[in-house]
Design an enzyme around this catalytic site. Structure first.
Site, PDB file in Angstrom:
ATOM      1  N   PRO A   2       0.849  -1.190   0.000  1.00  0.00           N
ATOM      2  CG  PRO A   2      -0.384  -1.352   1.964  1.00  0.00           C
ATOM      3  CD  PRO A   2       0.749  -1.956   1.232  1.00  0.00           C
ATOM      4  CD  GLU A   3       3.636   3.356  -3.483  1.00  0.00           C
ATOM      5  OE1 GLU A   3       4.058   4.410  -2.985  1.00  0.00           O
ATOM      6  OE2 GLU A   3       4.314   2.642  -4.229  1.00  0.00           O
ATOM      7  CG  HIS A 100      -5.759 -14.813   6.268  1.00  0.00           C
ATOM      8  ND1 HIS A 100      -4.750 -15.652   6.687  1.00  0.00           N
ATOM      9  CD2 HIS A 100      -6.140 -15.270   5.051  1.00  0.00           C
ATOM     10  CE1 HIS A 100      -4.527 -16.569   5.750  1.00  0.00           C
ATOM     11  NE2 HIS A 100      -5.361 -16.362   4.756  1.00  0.00           N
ATOM     12  NE  ARG A 119       2.682 -12.228   0.605  1.00  0.00           N
ATOM     13  CZ  ARG A 119       3.486 -11.792  -0.363  1.00  0.00           C
ATOM     14  NH1 ARG A 119       3.093 -10.810  -1.153  1.00  0.00           N
ATOM     15  NH2 ARG A 119       4.670 -12.323  -0.531  1.00  0.00           N
ATOM     16  NE  ARG A 162      20.544  14.493  -0.542  1.00  0.00           N
ATOM     17  CZ  ARG A 162      20.333  13.371   0.145  1.00  0.00           C
ATOM     18  NH1 ARG A 162      20.289  12.207  -0.460  1.00  0.00           N
ATOM     19  NH2 ARG A 162      20.136  13.413   1.434  1.00  0.00           N
TER      20      ARG A 162
END
Ligand code: ZN
Length: 283
Positions: A2-3, A100, A119, A162
């Site tokens: 998930p973002e 689950h 999971r 950078r």
């Protein structure tokens, strides 16, 4: 995984059920997720009132009137269910398998909230609220990309000097928190920046554009209900019915979608992650 937009939509879906409510019963069906549950997990939560529900990077934070904050990370397949409905952005063709369901929270409002995770890469902890900013998960995190501290000036200072590629720099959680691979690819496409450009060489106008489009891609994804992620479908075979339309992510060899551009979307690996971009219009 998930973002940020998915986690944000989960937060917004849970908040009306949790904020202001007391946890009247907490059940842990097992003693570990990705990590062991904190000691006396259910006992420390039972009777606590949830004062706020926030998101920091990809963590959900429920601050309690006990002085502790319940912190949750969804890992790969973690999802919350409110009664029989699922708030937030994860759209599965298959329902959550009750075997689950690892955690159940009952509230004083009569709502049952379950945490289901096939999971078990997700995890929870209870952290003293006063110590949160010093906790290793949060200390050193950069500003939230949707927050006021994420500005062209901040990005300019963080990128200053950078030589690292801008794509890699944007994935650095110390520079900006919770911004994942998909949205970095999309934001660089929209801002017309070559992902390989050294971060320190990006000028002020482009930094400003980058901040704007990072916010745009995240806000659009939140409004659309987040993305449907391949990892999820592969993981348990459930197909998402909602497909967020990415312009470059996952579109290798497809035509560039920028109007007037004749380019083709290419993929290469940068810092161990796939980068999708158009070499014609991202310069
Ligand atoms: Zn293009």
């Amino acid at each position: 995984m998930p973002e940020l937009p998915e986690v944000e939509t989960v937060k917004r879906g849970l908040a009306p059920h949790l904020v202001g409510a007391r946890l009247t019963r907490v059940v842990a069906n097992r003693q570990d997720l990705r990590f062991p549950l904190p000691e006396r997990f259910a006992a420390r939560l039972t009777g606590a009132r949830v004062e706020t529900l926030e998101r920091r990077a990809k963590y959900l934070l429920a601050s309690l009137d006990t002085g502790e904050t319940l912190v949750a990370h969804l890992g790969m397949t973690g999802r919350f269910l409110v009664g029989s409905s699922q708030p937030g952005a994860f759209h599965f063709a298959a329902g959550a398998d009750p075997k689950h369901t690892h955690l159940v929270f009952q509230t004083s409002e009569g709502t049952e909230i379950a945490y289901n995770d096939a999971r078990r890469f997700g995890y929870v902890d209870l952290i003293a609220t006063a110590d949160l900013s010093r906790h290793p998960w949060f200390a050193g995190l950069g500003p939230e990309p949707l927050g006021e501290a994420f500005t062209p000036r901040h990005l300019g200072e963080a990128f200053g000097g950078r030589s690292q590629a801008v794509k890699t720099a944007l994935l650095d959680q110390r520079i900006v928190a919770g911004l994942g691979n998909i949205y970095v690819c999309e934001a660089l496409f929209r801002s017309g920046i070559d992902p390989k450009t050294p971060a320190g060489e990006i000028g002020r106008a482009r930094l400003s554009r980058l901040v704007t489009v990072v916010r745009e891609v995240l806000e659009e994804a939140i409004l659309a209900g987040g993305s449907t992620l391949r990892d999820f479908r592969d993981a348990d075979g459930a197909l998402g019915y909602f497909q967020h339309s990415f312009k470059v992510y996952g579109r290798e060899d497809g035509p560039c979608l920028k109007p007037g551009c004749q380019g083709v979307v290419r993929r290469f690996v940068q810092g161990g992650r796939s980068t999708f971009f158009c070499a014609t219009c991202q310069t």
